[in-house]
Design a protein around this motif. Structure first.
Motif, PDB file in Angstrom:
ATOM      1  N   ALA A 114       0.835  -1.207   0.000  1.00 22.05           N
ATOM      2  CA  ALA A 114       0.000   0.000   0.000  1.00 22.05           C
ATOM      3  C   ALA A 114       0.869   1.255   0.000  1.00 22.05           C
ATOM      4  O   ALA A 114       0.619   2.195  -0.756  1.00 22.05           O
ATOM      5  N   VAL A 149      -7.611   0.113  -4.833  1.00 18.44           N
ATOM      6  CA  VAL A 149      -7.249  -1.115  -4.123  1.00 18.44           C
ATOM      7  C   VAL A 149      -6.638  -2.148  -5.064  1.00 18.44           C
ATOM      8  O   VAL A 149      -5.652  -2.792  -4.704  1.00 18.44           O
ATOM      9  N   THR A 158      -6.813  -8.617   0.928  1.00 19.90           N
ATOM     10  CA  THR A 158      -7.999  -7.786   1.128  1.00 19.90           C
ATOM     11  C   THR A 158      -8.395  -7.777   2.601  1.00 19.90           C
ATOM     12  O   THR A 158      -8.728  -6.733   3.156  1.00 19.90           O
ATOM     13  N   LEU A 181      -5.924  -5.579   4.418  1.00 21.04           N
ATOM     14  CA  LEU A 181      -6.227  -4.163   4.202  1.00 21.04           C
ATOM     15  C   LEU A 181      -7.287  -3.691   5.185  1.00 21.04           C
ATOM     16  O   LEU A 181      -7.173  -2.609   5.763  1.00 21.04           O
ATOM     17  N   ARG A 182      -8.301  -4.513   5.396  1.00 21.68           N
ATOM     18  CA  ARG A 182      -9.369  -4.148   6.345  1.00 21.68           C
ATOM     19  C   ARG A 182      -8.836  -4.072   7.774  1.00 21.68           C
ATOM     20  O   ARG A 182      -9.173  -3.155   8.517  1.00 21.68           O
ATOM     21  N   SER A 187      -6.751  -1.037   8.196  1.00 21.34           N
ATOM     22  CA  SER A 187      -7.623   0.133   8.264  1.00 21.34           C
ATOM     23  C   SER A 187      -8.263   0.239   9.649  1.00 21.34           C
ATOM     24  O   SER A 187      -8.361   1.333  10.217  1.00 21.34           O
ATOM     25  N   LEU A 246      -3.898   2.233   7.719  1.00 14.94           N
ATOM     26  CA  LEU A 246      -4.370   2.613   6.393  1.00 14.94           C
ATOM     27  C   LEU A 246      -5.774   3.189   6.526  1.00 14.94           C
ATOM     28  O   LEU A 246      -6.482   2.890   7.496  1.00 14.94           O
ATOM     29  N   LEU A 275      -9.043   2.887   4.400  1.00 15.32           N
ATOM     30  CA  LEU A 275      -9.651   2.114   3.314  1.00 15.32           C
ATOM     31  C   LEU A 275     -11.074   2.601   3.110  1.00 15.32           C
ATOM     32  O   LEU A 275     -11.874   2.614   4.047  1.00 15.32           O
ATOM     33  N   ASP A 276     -11.378   3.010   1.898  1.00 12.13           N
ATOM     34  CA  ASP A 276     -12.739   3.399   1.526  1.00 12.13           C
ATOM     35  C   ASP A 276     -13.233   2.349   0.548  1.00 12.13           C
ATOM     36  O   ASP A 276     -12.973   2.429  -0.659  1.00 12.13           O
ATOM     37  N   GLU A 277     -13.906   1.336   1.087  1.00 15.21           N
ATOM     38  CA  GLU A 277     -14.337   0.219   0.238  1.00 15.21           C
ATOM     39  C   GLU A 277     -15.385   0.632  -0.779  1.00 15.21           C
ATOM     40  O   GLU A 277     -15.406   0.102  -1.878  1.00 15.21           O
ATOM     41  N   VAL A 335      -7.522   3.245  -1.209  1.00 20.20           N
ATOM     42  CA  VAL A 335      -6.821   3.148   0.068  1.00 20.20           C
ATOM     43  C   VAL A 335      -5.730   4.213   0.081  1.00 20.20           C
ATOM     44  O   VAL A 335      -5.232   4.609  -0.976  1.00 20.20           O
TER      45      VAL A 335
END
Length: 162
Positions: free
Chosen positions: A63, A83, A106, A109-110, A113, A118, A120-122, A127
């Protein structure tokens, strides 16, 4: 549960440090150098356990490789990137089943976040570095810059901000 965010106009409680992206202000604890996990646990802020901490570090590195577009500058606030670009860089760092690696990445990443490493805006599928990255000392960034330069290149257009 990550770092709480508030509007920039709100006052900051004593004992906290902040990271701002211009719109929001994240409140972060100001721990003394050398704070151990035992001290953090004593204050009920034990770090989130990671089942695959090595994988989490690699996902964070992937990232950062995409989001930290100007390595001579500070990593915070960084750039928001798709992402899939991060997953592609991570895929270039891993071996084995590519689809399984993407699913694990994935999930990491969550978790990154959730803990403020990080943002993360899913819903938007992007990200960027989280507020905890703003706390890194300048003298620790040199080795990190060297590491990131050795990672696979982000997909075409990510570094150019396209």
């Amino acid at each position: 549960m990550g770092a709480p965010a508030q509007p920039v106009s709100e006052p900051v409680p004593a004992g906290l440090t902040t990271a701002s992206d211009g719109e929001r202000l994240w409140l972060l604890p100001a721990w003394p150098d050398g704070a151990t996990p035992a001290l953090l646990e004593e204050y009920d802020t034990a770090p989130m356990p990671m089942d695959r901490s090595g994988q989490a570090r690699r996902v964070l590195a992937a990232a950062l490789r995409c989001c930290w577009t100007r390595l001579d500058d500070a990593p915070w606030p960084g750039e928001a990137v798709p992402v899939p670009a991060v997953l592609e860089v991570y895929g270039g760092m891993s071996r084995g089943d590519a689809e399984l690696a993407r699913r694990w990445a994935t999930g990491e990443l969550r978790r990154l976040s959730d803990t403020g490493w990080l943002l993360l805006d899913e819903s938007a599928g992007v990200v960027r570095p989280g507020p905890r990255v703003a706390l890194w000392h300048d003298d620790a960034l040199g080795p990190l810059r060297d590491l990131l330069r050795r990672l696979p290149e982000p997909p075409q257009g990510v570094l150019a901000g396209e």
